[in-house]
Structure formats: C-alpha cells, structure tokens
Design a protein around this motif. Structure first.
Motif, PDB file in Angstrom:
ATOM      1  N   ASP A 125     -10.004   3.495   3.284  1.00 48.52           N
ATOM      2  CA  ASP A 125      -9.927   3.340   1.773  1.00 48.52           C
ATOM      3  C   ASP A 125      -9.295   4.591   1.020  1.00 48.52           C
ATOM      4  N   GLU A 126      -9.806   5.630   1.518  1.00 47.64           N
ATOM      5  CA  GLU A 126      -9.496   7.121   0.773  1.00 47.64           C
ATOM      6  C   GLU A 126      -8.107   7.523   1.018  1.00 47.64           C
ATOM      7  N   ARG A 127      -7.348   6.873   1.969  1.00 50.00           N
ATOM      8  CA  ARG A 127      -5.980   7.247   2.260  1.00 50.00           C
ATOM      9  C   ARG A 127      -4.859   6.426   1.904  1.00 50.00           C
ATOM     10  N   ALA A 128      -5.457   5.148   1.452  1.00 46.79           N
ATOM     11  CA  ALA A 128      -4.387   3.876   1.313  1.00 46.79           C
ATOM     12  C   ALA A 128      -3.230   4.085   0.459  1.00 46.79           C
ATOM     13  N   ASP A 129      -3.440   5.363  -0.460  1.00 41.58           N
ATOM     14  CA  ASP A 129      -2.407   5.646  -1.505  1.00 41.58           C
ATOM     15  C   ASP A 129      -1.444   6.816  -1.063  1.00 41.58           C
ATOM     16  N   LYS A 130      -1.698   7.204   0.242  1.00 41.64           N
ATOM     17  CA  LYS A 130      -0.840   8.372   0.794  1.00 41.64           C
ATOM     18  C   LYS A 130       0.586   7.769   0.637  1.00 41.64           C
ATOM     19  N   PRO A 131       1.579   8.574   0.558  1.00 42.73           N
ATOM     20  CA  PRO A 131       2.948   8.080   0.637  1.00 42.73           C
ATOM     21  C   PRO A 131       3.413   7.469   2.010  1.00 42.73           C
ATOM     22  N   GLY A 132       2.777   8.237   2.807  1.00 42.92           N
ATOM     23  CA  GLY A 132       3.224   7.907   4.406  1.00 42.92           C
ATOM     24  C   GLY A 132       2.636   6.590   4.503  1.00 42.92           C
TER      25      GLY A 132
END
Length: 640
Positions: free
Chosen positions: A609-616
């Motif tokens: 959830d907390e990393r879903a917006d990472k560009p990769g």
C-alpha cells in the motif's frame, strides 16, 4: 588424514598490514598520449613552449589600437579605417597603424600594432570605415602568449591521474607520449578439478561447474588499476598447482588464486606456497573469507582467495584492491557508502567480523510498523536487507549492492537499526522497483520494459512473506492468495499441466495417470504457487475417489522430487530423469515437448500500500496494462 587447521586466525587489521607490505609496484613505463587515459603520471611534466604561443583574438571582430577607441560609445562612435583581415591559422600580412583596424577571427594572431580586439557586435561598417561604439583598454578580448601555460612552467605533477582534461593540456603542449606508473600484472588462477571455462562443454553429471572467479576477479583487478592475466585452472594435485603457480610468479607482480584454501585434505595450495616461497598468513577472523592465504612466491606476491564467488569478490575488494591501487599510484576511490535501516532482523553470532552481503530498497513515503507496534515514519528511507543465498550462490553477485561490516561482538541487527552499507561500486543504485514471488515467463518479459527492476524468483509464498515484512515493493502470487494490505496492479492467466517428452511416449492423459501408472514425476519446490495449485488438484481428485489426499501424494513417484524454476521440471524430463514434470504450456512449446493440460492458474501482482505510488511500481503497472503482445506470444496465456 592430515588437515590444515585454522587455529590462529589473524585479525583483519593484521591482514591489511601484511598485504600492504607486499611489494607490488612494477617499473614505470612510457605510453602514447592516446593510450594514457586513466594512467598515473610518474614524473613532472614542464611546459616546453608558451600556450598559446602567440597573442590571439578571443572573439570575432576588429584588431585595433585601444587608444583609438577612447571616448567611443553608442551615440558617438569612433571611425577607423579598415586596412585588411587576419584569419585563424594564418600569419598576419597587415600592420595596424594609428586610426586603423583589421578584421580578425577568433583564435587568429593579433597583427603588429594592435593591442585590443573589439567585438563585431559593437561595431558597424560604412564602406572601408568601421564605426567602433565602445571604448577598450589594452588587452581587451586578447589572450596573450603564455597566458594559459608559460614555457618552463610546471604543467602536471607526478601522481596526476590523466583524465580528458589533462590529455587536452598535454596535447596543447605538443606532448605525444607520457611517463606513467606501471600497472601491476596480476595472475589469476582458479583451482579445482570441477572447473570448466565458460564456452567449453560442461558435464553437470560429473559435478562440473563453470569457472566464475577467473573472469570476476580479473575484471575487479582491472577496475582497481591492475593488468589481469588469466592462467589455465589448476587441478587439485600438488604437481599441477606448483607448475601453474611457478609460471605465474615468474610473469606477474601478484598471483591470485581462488579455491583450495580451506582445511581439506585435497586442498594443497598452502603446501605449495610454503615449499616454493613463504607463507605469511593463513586464516583471517572474518566471514566470508576465513581461509584467506597471504605469502610470497619466488618473484611475486601471493594471495589466496576463497572459492565461493561472493566470498572471493568481497575479500578481494576489502583486502587486495587497495594494494593494487597503491601499486598503480591510483587514489582510493570516492567512498561509496549508504546509510539505511535494517528491513528485517538478522541474527549472527560467530565471534568474528562478518561482511554481510546486503541489498538496498527505497521505502514508500510512509511505512507503518508491523506486528502491532507504533507507527514508524520513514520518509524516503533506504532499507537494507540481507542477501544470503549461501556462499556458493553466484546470483548474490548481482542481487547484493554491497556489504555491511558486522563486528564480532554483535549477535544480531534489529529491524529498523541504522547500518552503513559499503557499496560494491559508486555506480550502485537501489532498484526502481523491487519484487519477489512466483517465477513466470510473462513477468520476465514485462520487467524488460521497466527501468532498473530487481526481482527474486522465490515462489509465491516467499514473495508474500517479503512483502508483509516490508522488504519488497511488489509480490507476485498465484490463485486466490493475496496480501492483507496490498494494491493489485494487474494479472493474467496461464495454462498449467504435465510437460512430457515429444510424442508423449507413455500416453499420459492427466493427473490420474501419475497417480495410477508407473510414471516418474518431478515437482516444483514448496514455495512455488504452481505446486500449491497442483496440491489443490490432487486434493480434488482424492475427494472424487473418496480417499485421503496423502494416499494419492504417496502414490506419485517423485512428488517430493522438487526443483526451483518454471523450466526446471521440463529440463529434467528432457534429460531422461523423469517421465513427466509440473509445468506450463508455454514452457513445453518453447522446448519442443508435449503438454497435458490440467487447468488454468491466475497470476496476480500486488504492491505494498505505502509504495504503490513509487514511480518504478507505476512503471510496472503500466507494463502490465499494455501487455497484450506479451501474452499473445506465450501459448496458454491470457490477460485478465
């Protein structure tokens, strides 16, 4: 049985000192300037001429006497008579007198009589008259002879690393060859009867493996400033070892071997060193690398590295590379270290310094503490996770970004504890997206469209565990299994079943045949989602027959014969070691085998959830959304 015992392990600092005392410096040499990039000057170079060698114009314009421009401005220009022109690379054939000027190009020789140059932009022309609209001082827009480097001036000193800038300066001075520090020649020897050079045929049934260390170590030697020379690998007998060591010692400043340094009866290299030279050190209190050897051979220095590739490279970078750089005159590289927080708890208690291979991953903007603890805010935090697939795992060479030095008295590194990672290179970057989970050919193709990905094919079960522990950004699962806190990025379906030889010689028709008939079967490991799918299908068959699932499992010859990757069972069948293997239609068709369809399996990709917006992560999601062509090329695949 005589074994070399490691009773008195040297302290790491002592090992550094012993290696530093080895004389590795070769004689200086002279090389053509064109080949001098990256070399180190061994002598001072003084300028033998002025640079530039003449007074020259630094702009396009007009060469003038500065006094003829005094008082000129935009409203009231001074008028000068144009008497000629001067071009770059040509000797002036005009002289500038009072009230005169000459057109001049950038870099051209300032003609006699002129002492300044007015920019063409500050002038106008009126026939043979030039209107100068600015006042100049003597020397304006002129580079005088020797202004860059004057004859007799110190240009570069010994110890200078020659980069394109220095090469340019030496070119301007007319230097065509330069005195440089010699590169230490390092002989590379891999030992062991089981080794085969890449490109040669390999007999895995005889326990043969490709020689990883020769090329890895040679490349590391060259990166450190040495000249690597590869020798034929030595077998595990005294005569072969002695012969190749003597040859290398006669030709090299340093001999590096890998393998045959542990306390085994067949490892004889320490005896060769003792009997042909001097053994200075045997065994260092460090992990990996306990069995390191340091000594002298007739004509050269000697260091014995561990046999496992990750251990060999770690010990080389830590102990040997600094000595090679010193011998070549190269400065220590810019420190490549990163601070981060341990992503998971790591236990260690062996009483010696440990260089723990570690990987990096950037956490999301916010990460909640796991296990019911307090919320931990980690804005853009670098997380560090241990990479430990065993000393012999060559994939650790690319999965690890560096090492964490764990002191002997530390029993564990706690989750969230701050650590320093010594990177293998200043070029190392954390992956843009880090995933783990099911091994799948479609996923491999999708990752080709993502910049700087890292993916561990550890199976769906381990992928979910690593996502849950906060190590990875993404988990790839099969079936209905999904993480408690995750965002689905997309998925696909794939046909699974039994991969059999071409022509299906045993006429296998389905799962019932591997239960009821004499069929040698090969399975996937327990962490693989495909094995779970198979287990569920066996359970359904047991329900249909009204028997216990375990009875059917025991009836399958080879159900516990498990291999790791999606192609591995099929390759066992091709090698004649099984009659049928668990696999995919895509694998069977790629390898020219037959396929017995058993069902369809769903593959899904989840992001934390907390990393879903990472560009990769978003890049991977985009690749999945645009994957129609990937699925079209893989038999048995469809988008969801």
């Amino acid at each position: 049985m005589n074994r070399k015992q490691f009773r008195d392990l040297a302290d790491p600092e002592e090992a550094h000192e012993v290696i530093a005392d080895l004389d590795l410096r070769p004689e200086d040499e002279t090389v053509p300037l064109r080949e001098a990039r990256g070399r180190v000057l061994s002598e001072r170079i003084d300028a033998e001429l002025d640079v530039p060698g003449f007074d020259r114009a630094s702009v396009d314009g007009y060469a003038v006497k500065a006094e003829d421009t005094f008082g000129a401005d935009e409203a009231d220009p001074n008028r000068l008579e144009l008497v000629g022109e001067v071009h770059a690379g040509a000797e002036p054939d005009v002289e500038v007198g009072a009230g005169e000027c000459a057109e001049i190009s950038t870099g051209a020789v300032l003609p006699p009589g002129a002492d300044a140059v007015v920019m063409v932009e500050r002038t106008d022309t009126d026939g043979d008259t030039v209107l100068v609209r600015t006042s100049l001082a003597p020397g304006d827009r002129v580079m005088f002879a020797g202004a860059d480097v004057a004859a007799g001036e110190r240009a570069l000193g010994p110890g200078t690393v020659l980069t394109p800038r220095e090469i340019g300066l030496l070119s301007a001075l007319g230097v065509d060859e330069v005195p440089v520090r010699g590169k230490p020649t390092v002989g590379i020897i891999s030992t062991g009867d089981e080794l085969v050079r890449p490109g040669d045929s390999l007999n895995s049934d005889a326990g043969e493996i490709y020689d990883v260390n020769s090329y890895t170590t040679a490349t590391a030697v060259e990166e450190a400033g040495g000249e690597a020379k590869l020798y034929s690998h030595a077998g595990d007998d005294y005569e072969a070892m002695e012969s190749v060591l003597r040859e290398a010692a006669e030709e090299c400043d340093l001999v590096l071997s890998s393998g045959s340094t542990s306390a085994s009866a067949v490892d004889v290299i320490y005896r060769v060193v003792e009997e042909t030279g001097e053994l200075l050190l045997h065994g260092v209190a460090v992990k990996p690398g306990k069995p390191m050897l340091v000594g002298r051979l007739k004509g050269s220095a000697y260091v014995g590295l561990p046999g496992y590739p990750v251990s060999a490279l770690t010990i080389f970078q830590t102990f040997v590379a600094p000595a090679i750089r010193e011998a070549a005159g190269l400065p220590e590289p810019k420190t490549a270290t990163v601070e981060g927080s341990m992503a998971v708890r790591e236990r260690y208690s062996e009483g010696r310094l440990r260089y723990m291979p570690a990987g990096l991953v950037e956490s999301g903007p916010t990460e909640s503490a796991r296990g019911g603890g307090e919320a931990a805010q980690r804005e853009g935090n670098t997380l560090v996770y241990p990479v430990d697939k065993g000393s012999g795992a060559t994939t650790s060479l690319v999965e690890a970004d560096g090492v964490v030095a764990v002191p002997p008295d530390v029993e564990y590194l706690d989750e969230g504890e701050r650590v320093e990672v010594q990177l293998f290179s200043t070029d190392v970057r954390a992956p843009a997206v880090f995933g783990a989970g099911e091994d799948d050919p479609a996923l491999s193709r999708l990752l080709d469209d993502v910049t700087r990905p890292r993916y561990l094919s550890v199976g769906a079960r381990q992928g979910l565990r690593r996502l849950r522990n906060g190590v990875t950004d993404v988990a790839v699962t099969t079936g209905d299994t999904e993480p408690a806190d995750g965002v689905e990025l997309g998925g696909w379906t794939r046909e699974w079943g039994l991969v059999v030889p071409a022509g299906n010689p045993q006429g296998i028709d389905g799962l019932a045949d591997i239960v009821d008939e004499e069929v040698r079967f090969v399975n996937r490991t327990t962490d693989a989602g495909l094995r779970t799918t198979l287990g569920n299908a066996v359970a359904e068959l047991a329900d249909e027959r009204g028997v216990d699932r375990h009875d059917l499992v025991e009836a399958i010859d080879g159900f516990d014969f498990a291999v790791r990757a999606h192609e591995s069972p099929a390759r066992k069948v091709l090698a004649g070691k099984a009659d049928a293997g668990l696999g995919l239609r895509a694998t069977a068709e790629r390898l020219g085998m037959d396929f017995v369809l058993c069902g369809e399996e769903t593959v899904r990709v989840f992001a934390a959830d907390e990393r879903a917006d990472k560009p990769g992560v978003q890049s991977l999601a985009d690749a999945i959304a645009d994957a129609e062509s990937v699925f079209a090329d893989l038999p048995g695949y469809e988008a969801r």
